[in-house]
Design a protein around this motif. Structure first.
Motif, PDB file in Angstrom:
ATOM      1  N   ARG A  43       1.164 -48.920 -24.173  1.00 50.10           N
ATOM      2  CA  ARG A  43       0.389 -48.517 -23.135  1.00 50.10           C
ATOM      3  C   ARG A  43      -0.611 -47.909 -23.916  1.00 50.10           C
ATOM      4  O   ARG A  43      -0.464 -47.340 -25.198  1.00 50.10           O
ATOM      5  N   ALA A  44      -1.718 -47.727 -23.357  1.00 52.61           N
ATOM      6  CA  ALA A  44      -2.967 -47.126 -23.741  1.00 52.61           C
ATOM      7  C   ALA A  44      -3.134 -45.649 -23.559  1.00 52.61           C
ATOM      8  O   ALA A  44      -2.856 -45.218 -22.160  1.00 52.61           O
ATOM      9  N   GLU A  45      -3.729 -44.974 -24.252  1.00 48.00           N
ATOM     10  CA  GLU A  45      -4.151 -43.625 -24.005  1.00 48.00           C
ATOM     11  C   GLU A  45      -5.442 -43.370 -23.916  1.00 48.00           C
ATOM     12  O   GLU A  45      -6.328 -44.335 -24.274  1.00 48.00           O
ATOM     13  N   GLY A  46      -5.710 -42.412 -23.070  1.00 47.32           N
ATOM     14  CA  GLY A  46      -7.291 -42.258 -22.504  1.00 47.32           C
ATOM     15  C   GLY A  46      -7.597 -40.908 -21.979  1.00 47.32           C
ATOM     16  O   GLY A  46      -6.607 -39.800 -22.259  1.00 47.32           O
ATOM     17  N   THR A  47      -8.615 -40.569 -21.648  1.00 40.49           N
ATOM     18  CA  THR A  47      -9.231 -39.033 -21.018  1.00 40.49           C
ATOM     19  C   THR A  47      -9.411 -39.384 -19.707  1.00 40.49           C
ATOM     20  O   THR A  47     -10.124 -40.328 -19.244  1.00 40.49           O
ATOM     21  N   ASP A  61      -4.615 -51.385 -27.528  1.00 40.99           N
ATOM     22  CA  ASP A  61      -3.531 -51.104 -26.487  1.00 40.99           C
ATOM     23  C   ASP A  61      -3.983 -51.247 -24.939  1.00 40.99           C
ATOM     24  O   ASP A  61      -3.064 -51.527 -24.067  1.00 40.99           O
ATOM     25  N   VAL A  62      -5.494 -51.191 -24.837  1.00 45.24           N
ATOM     26  CA  VAL A  62      -5.930 -51.588 -23.596  1.00 45.24           C
ATOM     27  C   VAL A  62      -5.590 -53.046 -23.090  1.00 45.24           C
ATOM     28  O   VAL A  62      -5.263 -53.124 -21.674  1.00 45.24           O
ATOM     29  N   PHE A  63      -5.784 -53.891 -23.927  1.00 45.90           N
ATOM     30  CA  PHE A  63      -5.284 -55.126 -23.556  1.00 45.90           C
ATOM     31  C   PHE A  63      -3.944 -55.721 -24.014  1.00 45.90           C
ATOM     32  O   PHE A  63      -3.723 -56.926 -23.460  1.00 45.90           O
ATOM     33  N   VAL A 133      -1.327 -39.770 -14.275  1.00 43.64           N
ATOM     34  CA  VAL A 133      -2.620 -40.138 -14.229  1.00 43.64           C
ATOM     35  C   VAL A 133      -3.463 -39.746 -13.062  1.00 43.64           C
ATOM     36  O   VAL A 133      -4.266 -38.993 -13.237  1.00 43.64           O
ATOM     37  N   ALA A 134      -2.852 -39.938 -11.820  1.00 41.36           N
ATOM     38  CA  ALA A 134      -3.585 -39.247 -10.611  1.00 41.36           C
ATOM     39  C   ALA A 134      -3.488 -37.722 -10.461  1.00 41.36           C
ATOM     40  O   ALA A 134      -4.334 -37.244 -10.086  1.00 41.36           O
ATOM     41  N   ALA A 135      -2.471 -37.169 -11.048  1.00 45.93           N
ATOM     42  CA  ALA A 135      -2.459 -35.770 -11.057  1.00 45.93           C
ATOM     43  C   ALA A 135      -3.149 -35.045 -12.157  1.00 45.93           C
ATOM     44  O   ALA A 135      -3.198 -33.734 -12.321  1.00 45.93           O
ATOM     45  N   ALA A 136      -3.577 -35.946 -13.188  1.00 47.85           N
ATOM     46  CA  ALA A 136      -4.081 -35.020 -14.434  1.00 47.85           C
ATOM     47  C   ALA A 136      -5.518 -34.599 -14.031  1.00 47.85           C
ATOM     48  O   ALA A 136      -6.322 -34.953 -13.212  1.00 47.85           O
ATOM     49  N   GLU A 137      -5.664 -33.367 -14.800  1.00 52.10           N
ATOM     50  CA  GLU A 137      -7.046 -32.871 -14.731  1.00 52.10           C
ATOM     51  C   GLU A 137      -8.222 -33.606 -15.463  1.00 52.10           C
ATOM     52  O   GLU A 137      -7.844 -34.035 -16.405  1.00 52.10           O
ATOM     53  N   PRO A 138      -9.465 -33.389 -15.167  1.00 50.19           N
ATOM     54  CA  PRO A 138     -10.344 -34.242 -16.058  1.00 50.19           C
ATOM     55  C   PRO A 138     -10.681 -33.717 -17.393  1.00 50.19           C
ATOM     56  O   PRO A 138     -10.486 -32.359 -17.464  1.00 50.19           O
ATOM     57  N   GLY A 139     -10.560 -34.516 -18.144  1.00 51.65           N
ATOM     58  CA  GLY A 139     -10.813 -34.055 -19.656  1.00 51.65           C
ATOM     59  C   GLY A 139      -9.411 -34.188 -20.461  1.00 51.65           C
ATOM     60  O   GLY A 139      -9.393 -34.021 -21.599  1.00 51.65           O
ATOM     61  N   SER A 140      -8.158 -34.073 -19.708  1.00 52.98           N
ATOM     62  CA  SER A 140      -6.821 -34.251 -20.238  1.00 52.98           C
ATOM     63  C   SER A 140      -6.508 -35.480 -20.871  1.00 52.98           C
ATOM     64  O   SER A 140      -6.886 -36.629 -20.389  1.00 52.98           O
ATOM     65  N   VAL A 142      -4.152 -38.526 -21.561  1.00 56.73           N
ATOM     66  CA  VAL A 142      -3.089 -39.100 -20.596  1.00 56.73           C
ATOM     67  C   VAL A 142      -2.817 -40.543 -20.967  1.00 56.73           C
ATOM     68  O   VAL A 142      -3.709 -41.213 -21.787  1.00 56.73           O
ATOM     69  N   VAL A 143      -1.638 -40.968 -20.734  1.00 53.55           N
ATOM     70  CA  VAL A 143      -1.028 -42.214 -21.048  1.00 53.55           C
ATOM     71  C   VAL A 143      -1.055 -42.980 -20.061  1.00 53.55           C
ATOM     72  O   VAL A 143      -0.510 -42.801 -18.838  1.00 53.55           O
ATOM     73  N   THR A 144      -1.967 -44.147 -19.906  1.00 61.36           N
ATOM     74  CA  THR A 144      -1.830 -45.178 -18.770  1.00 61.36           C
ATOM     75  C   THR A 144      -0.793 -45.968 -18.601  1.00 61.36           C
ATOM     76  O   THR A 144       0.239 -46.058 -19.177  1.00 61.36           O
ATOM     77  N   GLY A 145      -0.334 -46.115 -17.148  1.00 64.81           N
ATOM     78  CA  GLY A 145       0.547 -46.914 -16.875  1.00 64.81           C
ATOM     79  C   GLY A 145       0.334 -48.429 -16.900  1.00 64.81           C
ATOM     80  O   GLY A 145      -0.886 -48.749 -17.010  1.00 64.81           O
ATOM     81  N   LEU A 146       1.377 -49.322 -16.760  1.00 62.44           N
ATOM     82  CA  LEU A 146       1.144 -50.906 -16.716  1.00 62.44           C
ATOM     83  C   LEU A 146       0.281 -51.235 -15.641  1.00 62.44           C
ATOM     84  O   LEU A 146       0.303 -50.713 -14.491  1.00 62.44           O
TER      85      LEU A 146
END
Length: 233
Positions: A43-47, A61-63, A133-140, A142-146
């Motif tokens: 999984r990829a990490e992002g903001t 990890d994105v691809f 990811v849907a409940a995360a606040e902007p700027g935090s 998170v680890v994306t799902g598949l």
């Protein structure tokens, strides 16, 4: 008559049974691959950007998750194509019934269903990550799902299955051992030689076979002229 009717009605039943088994096996394999994809794909990490949007950049990890999906489904198509042809081969030889087409169609449909199931099962099992990811606040962070953005990757499994299946069928065609197709017995060379010899000994156009003459019988001339005594009469 009854045995012929039973044989005629049991042939389509065997074809449908073989196709159903191949279709069910590939559907089950697709569900299991969804579990494997969810377990091992990175999984990829992002903001978090809000509203379920994530900025992940261009890391590997994105691809990687989609790459795992393509490799796994392509290998599944390779193994499924080989296994389906090898399974129907002895069944067709046992009953002298050609099962290649029905197994090919069932395998193609099962490959499509298996690829879709791998995708949907893997994404569904990663539902907790999507909810986070849907409940995360902007700027935090998170680890994306598949996910599978390139849905064109779904054709990898059925494409490789048909390619592998067709390759094995081409090899059988070259070797002249197609399953369920009785081989054509060539005419013996001795019979061909006898037929040619009989044709050469046959009388030609308009010619009659010469009768065997007795060597001791007198042979009359074709144009016997009358002697002097007969001419004076």
């Amino acid at each position: 008559m009854t045995e012929q009717n039973r044989a005629g009605t049991s042939a389509p039943v065997r074809q449908l049974a073989a196709g159903a088994c191949v279709l069910g096996a590939l559907v089950l394999l697709g569900a299991l691959l969804g579990l494997v994809w969810w377990q091992f794909a990175p999984r990829a990490e992002g903001t978090a950007l809000g509203d379920g949007q994530v900025f992940t950049g261009t890391t590997e990890d994105v691809f990687a998750g989609e790459g795992y999906f393509v490799v796994m489904t392509a290998l599944a198509g390779l193994v499924a194509g080989y296994g389906a042809y090898m399974v129907q081969f002895p069944l067709a030889l046992r009953r002298l019934q050609d099962l290649r087409l029905v197994v090919l169609v069932a395998g193609f449909l099962g490959s499509v269903a298996g690829a879709v199931l791998t995708w949907r099962v893997g994404v569904a099992l990663d539902g907790a990550a999507h909810a986070a990811v849907a409940a995360a606040e902007p700027g935090s962070t998170v680890v994306t799902g598949l996910h599978l953005d390139a849905t064109a990757f779904l054709v990898a499994w059925p494409f490789v299955f048909v390619l592998q299946y067709g390759l094995l069928d081409a090899i059988s065609l070259v070797r002249r051992d197609l399953p369920g197709v009785p081989p054509s017995a060539p005419a013996p060379e001795a019979d061909e030689g006898a037929a040619e010899g009989a044709a050469e000994r046959a009388p030609r156009d308009g010619a009659e076979p010469s009768a065997q003459s007795d060597p001791g019988a007198p042979v009359a001339a074709e144009h016997d002229r009358p002697g002097p005594e007969e001419s004076g009469r």
